[in-house]
Enzyme design. Structure first.
Site, short mmCIF file in Angstrom:
data_model
loop_
_atom_site.label_atom_id
_atom_site.label_comp_id
_atom_site.label_asym_id
_atom_site.label_seq_id
_atom_site.Cartn_x
_atom_site.Cartn_y
_atom_site.Cartn_z
CG ASN A 115 55.74 49.00 -19.02
OD1 ASN A 115 56.83 48.50 -19.22
ND2 ASN A 115 54.64 48.56 -19.61
NE ARG B 104 67.32 48.04 -24.43
CZ ARG B 104 67.54 48.96 -23.50
NH1 ARG B 104 68.31 48.65 -22.46
NH2 ARG B 104 67.00 50.16 -23.59
NE ARG C 43 67.41 56.51 -19.81
CZ ARG C 43 67.04 57.21 -20.88
NH1 ARG C 43 66.17 56.71 -21.71
NH2 ARG C 43 67.54 58.40 -21.11
CG HIS D 268 68.12 51.81 -31.28
ND1 HIS D 268 66.97 51.57 -31.99
CD2 HIS D 268 67.91 51.29 -30.05
CE1 HIS D 268 66.10 50.93 -31.23
NE2 HIS D 268 66.65 50.74 -30.05
CE1 TYR E 135 60.72 42.16 -24.92
CE2 TYR E 135 62.32 43.50 -26.07
CZ TYR E 135 61.69 43.15 -24.91
OH TYR E 135 62.00 43.80 -23.75
NE ARG F 207 55.15 48.02 -27.04
CZ ARG F 207 56.43 48.20 -27.29
NH1 ARG F 207 56.98 47.59 -28.30
NH2 ARG F 207 57.17 49.00 -26.55
CG HIS G 121 60.77 45.32 -30.30
ND1 HIS G 121 62.01 45.15 -30.89
CD2 HIS G 121 60.91 46.32 -29.41
CE1 HIS G 121 62.86 46.03 -30.36
NE2 HIS G 121 62.23 46.75 -29.47
#
Length: 800
Positions: A62, A394, A424, A454, A487, A583, A611
């Protein structure tokens, strides 16, 4: 007498009141506190020991991304003569970098200490990492032979002197650095060896049965370093790693003439490896002169050099999990869990038919992703399916979903994929899948310049005779088989006609580059998402001002959008209770007297990554939306995002039960204080510990055992809850946030016409959905005099 500039500044201040920073905090500092929360899990002795080591690795990963993206971008802004000011903390870019760097030493010291503590405990249990200064004679012999046989032929030691340019150190790569003492009068000699990424970093060492010993590849090289530089003798030695700025804007780089977007992104990825360094990490001991040579070559200040005495890049930790001896696994790891079947879905029947009968809600990772994957695979071979459209952000490297899309295209279906190449650190994988999909005959598009897509949406269109039916699949997380096991996310599978019309319009707008579409049921960023949130908050504010009960619930990854923050503060001042589970970043500080005293913020960090995004309005939560979007300006204004309503009673009950369980958590939950720090949730006297993730795991097993029950009813919790209990949502009429009235008639009436019909029907039992959809052909039935319109319907998919 004031100058013209001073007059303009004074006039600007009169026009725009100064911001109130009393209830907001800096985004970067809030993020560091979140990552410190992740590290807290490594200190939690109730977590299995090896799982704690994984949290140490996650903390570092992270932090790497934070330094590359956030600090890298701020460092660029700090070079500007006139720096922008953060609208949550009133800090310039350079002030934010200073604040981040001031926090780093304490975090890194904590990180290093817990790693050593955990590794020491693992060593006593038989999971041993060998250190070069404590190798037994047998281990040293093994290491030397391994180096000579496998490593020496691969590495390329470099000797650097003042006459040779300093090499480019690749972003994130590991290097062994040392000062060298030569036989000549050469000064400032530096030795460098790149740790080969093509080799296994973990080298297993022979050890007694029931134990596992290993040494890292860099330590193998360190143990044999004296033989690497010929006549030059190493004087000191350390492992180094450069973290470079990765905050690169693909759309701002300019696409060369005759260059397709995939080639452009490949060029961008190569450039990222050579961007300006942000920090240098050093593990080991280097002489001051050696370290200064490296630091000056990288143009880094002293504060940008971090030193430690543990391995750099702890990603190897996940690779040794499978090597843990069998008799230790129950003690060192979480109890293995397999995502369970959704009890409302019969996997032996057509998924399509079941969704037509009743909306389905999948809840990862507690429930398996298989119903969605099977539905797409089923559509690829269904002769009645004419098109599949999907957005991908993703994707798993081994993706059953993408293989099904390829099968569909090869079977003659119209397959349209919006592949976001700008996700990314997943760019390369997405480029490779885009090429494969296009080769198979899929239509691959890449979205609008400046706006990442997204959204997580898929639509399957079927033709039954002259009728068109649509199944719309909407998620809070990616269509990714791997992350669906890690997730916590929702996916709604619906045949709701109004949502289907909106989704159809969404894909049409996407293909045309139109980001300003009008939708009845969906909230679509960059234009329609934030207004939806604002209208929901305004409704509750009006209720509170009228003396009625009012409540809002948000579950987010991050909250940074200043407009949304200010509206939440306004709601708090009006008397609206605001419960939030965030979160990561929260730039809003709760509990500030007179500002946010009715706001309550919690964070849950546990075994699974939280998530899902949920927006709920009303004390009975008559408005519940799920979404792919956080309340960050990048999501609300600079991305294509979707929020979608949950209208089916059973699905709403599931979401409501989930909200109540998360608010009840008193084990993994932390409360955000008015000074921006996280503290453990206090338990009432006699209150039993409640871990929401563990409870959801248990519920998934119970529900799977109880299958094939047709629906899951929300059941009251067996223990009294300290937080607001979720009401029985089945008794509450589901509503949607109405869009603002258009100033002029809509240019495409086919979008709004079915809405008037479906809005009147949405309170009917979910079992009627199929009938509604099947009888809709009456609206497009082709008379003998309307053959042209019928052909247009078949070709374009429009219902009018």
């Amino acid at each position: 007498m004031p100058s013209k500039i001073e007059k303009k500044q004074a006039a600007a201040k009169l026009r725009k009141p100064p911001r109130d920073f009393s209830y907001t905090q800096n985004r970067e500092l809030s993020w560091l506190r979140f990552d410190n929360r992740v590290l807290d899990e490594a200190f939690d002795e109730t977590v299995p020991l090896f799982e704690r080591l994984k949290f140490v690795s996650i903390f570092e990963s992270n932090l790497d991304e934070f330094l590359m993206v956030r600090v890298g971008g701020l460092s660029d802004l700090a070079e500007l003569k006139k720096q922008p000011v953060d609208n949550k903390s009133n800090m310039t870019a350079s002030e934010q970098v200073d604040a981040v760097m001031a926090e780093m030493p304490g975090l890194l010291t904590r990180w290093e200490s817990i790693f050593k503590s955990i590794e020491g405990k693992l060593d006593t249990l038989g999971v041993h990492r060998a250190h070069i200064d404590s190798l037994t004679p047998e281990e040293r012999t093994f290491v030397t032979r391994y180096f000579q046989a496998y490593v020496s032929p691969v590495i390329s030691p470099l000797v650097i002197d003042p006459r040779h340019p300093f090499p480019n150190l690749r972003n994130g790569a590991l290097y062994l650095a040392c000062g060298l003492d030569g036989a000549t009068d050469e000064e400032s000699l530096l030795g460098l060896i790149e740790i080969p990424a093509s080799m296994n970093r973990v080298v297993e060492i022979p050890s007694p049965t029931g134990t596992y010993s290993y040494i890292l590849l860099e330590d193998v090289i360190l143990a044999c370093l004296d033989s690497c530089f010929g006549s030059y003798k190493p004087l000191d030695r350390a492992l180094i790693r450069v973290t470079r700025n990765a905050d690169i804007d693909p759309d701002g780089e300019g696409i060369e003439e005759e260059e397709d977007y995939r080639q452009h992104m490949k060029r961008i990825l190569k450039k990222r490896l050579r961007l300006q360094p942000v920090v240098l990490a050093v593990s080991g001991s280097l002489e001051k002169a050696t370290l200064k040579t490296i630091r000056k070559a990288l143009e880094l200040s002293r504060r940008s050099v971090f030193t430690c005495d543990i391995p750099l890049n702890l990603g190897y930790v996940f690779g040794i999990e499978g090597k843990i001896p069998e008799h230790l696994r129950n003690e060192l790891l979480f109890t293995p869990f397999k995502p369970q079947p959704n009890p409302t879905i019969d996997m032996t029947r057509s998924i399509r038919e079941q969704v037509l009968q009743h909306d389905k809600l999948l809840f990862y990772p507690y429930e398996a992703m298989n119903p969605f994957l099977d539905l797409v695979h089923e559509a690829a071979y269904d002769p009645e399916c004419i098109s599949l459209r999907i957005t991908l952000y993703r994707v798993a490297k081994q993706s059953r979903l993408c293989e099904s899309l390829i099968d569909a295209a090869e079977n003659g279906k119209e397959v349209t994929v919006l592949m976001e190449l700008r996700a990314r650190f997943d760019e390369q994988n997405n480029i490779e899948w885009a090429e494969r999909l296009e080769e198979a005959g899929c239509t691959v598009i890449y979205g609008s310049e400046g706006f990442k897509c997204h959204s997580k949406i898929c639509q399957l269109t079927y033709r039954e005779g002259m009728a068109l039916t649509r199944l719309t699949l909407l998620g809070t997380g990616n269509f990714n088989e791997k992350t669906a096991k890690l997730y916590s996310d929702f996916m709604l599978m619906t045949a709701h006609p109004g949502i289907g019309e909106d989704a159809n319009l969404f894909f049409r707008n996407l293909s045309l580059g139109n980001l300003r579409g009008d939708y009845r049921f969906l909230g679509v960023a960059p234009v329609g998402l934030k207004p939806l949130i604002m209208r929901g908050l305004d409704r509750e504010i009006q209720r509170a001002l009228a003396g009625e009960p009012a409540r809002v619930f948000f579950k987010l990854n991050s909250l940074t959008d200043r407009e949304v923050i200010d509206k939440i503060a306004e709601a708090s001042c009006a008397g609206v209770r605001v419960d939030m589970i965030i979160r990561g970043i929260s730039c809003l500080k709760p509990g500030v007297p007179g500002k946010t005293e009715n706001v309550h913020v919690r964070s849950i960090v546990g075994r699974f990554l939280e998530h899902a995004r949920v927006y709920a309005f009303g004390v009975d939560s008559d408005m519940i939306y799920l979404s792919s979007a956080d309340m960050m300006t990048r999501n609300t204004e600079h991305r294509v995002e979707i929020a979608f309503p949950v209208l089916d009673p059973t699905c709403r009950a599931l979401v409501h039960e989930y909200m109540g369980m998360q608010l009840r958590d008193n084990v993994k939950a932390r409360s955000l204080t008015s000074d921006g720090t996280w503290v453990p949730v206090k338990r009432a006297e006699g209150e039993k510990p409640f871990n929401s993730q563990e409870a959801l795991l248990e519920r998934a097993y119970r529900n799977a055992e109880a299958a094939p029950e047709p629906v899951i009813e929300a059941k009251p919790a067996p223990e009294p809850e300290p937080q607001p209990v979720a009401p029985k949502v089945q008794e509450v009429q589901a509503t949607v946030i109405e869009p603002e009235p258009a100033p002029a008639p809509q240019p495409e009436p086919q979008v709004t016409k079915p809405v008037s019909e479906t809005s009147a029907r949405r309170d009917k039992p979910a079992g009627k959905t199929k009938a509604i959809e099947r009888h809709r052909p009456g609206r497009v039935r082709i008379g003998l005099g309307l053959i042209g319109l019928g052909l247009k319907t078949l070709i374009t998919g429009k219902t009018k």
